[in-house]
Design a protein around this motif. Structure first.
Motif, PDB file in Angstrom:
ATOM      1  N   GLU A  29       0.693  -1.233  -0.011  1.00  0.00           N
ATOM      2  CA  GLU A  29      -0.172   0.018   0.135  1.00  0.00           C
ATOM      3  C   GLU A  29       0.665   1.324  -0.020  1.00  0.00           C
ATOM      4  O   GLU A  29       1.742   1.481   0.780  1.00  0.00           O
ATOM      5  CB  GLU A  29      -1.021   0.147   1.233  1.00  0.00           C
ATOM      6  N   GLY A  30       0.552   1.999  -1.102  1.00  0.00           N
ATOM      7  CA  GLY A  30       1.165   3.387  -1.119  1.00  0.00           C
ATOM      8  C   GLY A  30       2.733   3.355  -1.315  1.00  0.00           C
ATOM      9  O   GLY A  30       3.499   4.293  -1.612  1.00  0.00           O
ATOM     10  N   LYS A  31       3.017   2.173  -2.013  1.00  0.00           N
ATOM     11  CA  LYS A  31       4.472   1.850  -2.375  1.00  0.00           C
ATOM     12  C   LYS A  31       4.715   1.944  -3.797  1.00  0.00           C
ATOM     13  O   LYS A  31       3.608   1.439  -4.430  1.00  0.00           O
ATOM     14  CB  LYS A  31       5.155   0.795  -1.705  1.00  0.00           C
TER      15      LYS A  31
END
Length: 133
Positions: A29-31
């Motif tokens: 997530e968010g990477k």
């Protein structure tokens, strides 16, 4: 869709299947995800290693150092995290015994077994290749 090279995670409906899916989501997530394809199969099926790369914000620590005391499952020194290695270390996947794997994956699985984390809390967990709903 990318299948993680060298590992097998529990299937949906199998014990720890939901936990493995959720853990992979949290790791990614968010990477920014870097995929190193090892094999392409029918219908575009890609098998490879996936690394979740820290994007970092100004002033954010992306060194990968553990400040929580919970360990750095699958993390490299830069804070990047190999998703397959992390799932095995968390006890949420097996190293794939049906195909090529690595000594590092086998070692991570043995460590998770010794520590009885994740699916290794069960007396005799059923690997996904043997699972029948």
């Amino acid at each position: 869709m990318v299948y993680l090279w060298g590992i097998q995670a529990p299937r949906p409906g199998q014990p720890f299947g939901t936990a493995a899916t959720e853990a992979a989501g949290r790791i990614c997530e968010g990477k920014r995800l870097h995929v190193a394809a090892r094999r392409a199969g029918p219908e575009g099926r890609i098998t490879g290693s996936v690394v979740a790369e820290e994007t970092g914000s100004p002033g954010e620590d992306t060194t990968g150092k553990d400040t929580t005391g919970k360990g750095n499952a699958g993390k490299g020194s830069s804070g990047n995290q190999d998703v397959g290695r992390a799932l095995i270390r968390l006890g949420l996947a097996w190293q794939d015994q049906r195909g090529p794997s690595s000594a590092q994956l086998r070692s991570l699985e043995q460590e998770a077994r010794r520590e009885e984390v994740g699916l290794w809390q069960q007396e005799a967990p059923t690997p996904p290749w043997a699972w029948r709903e």
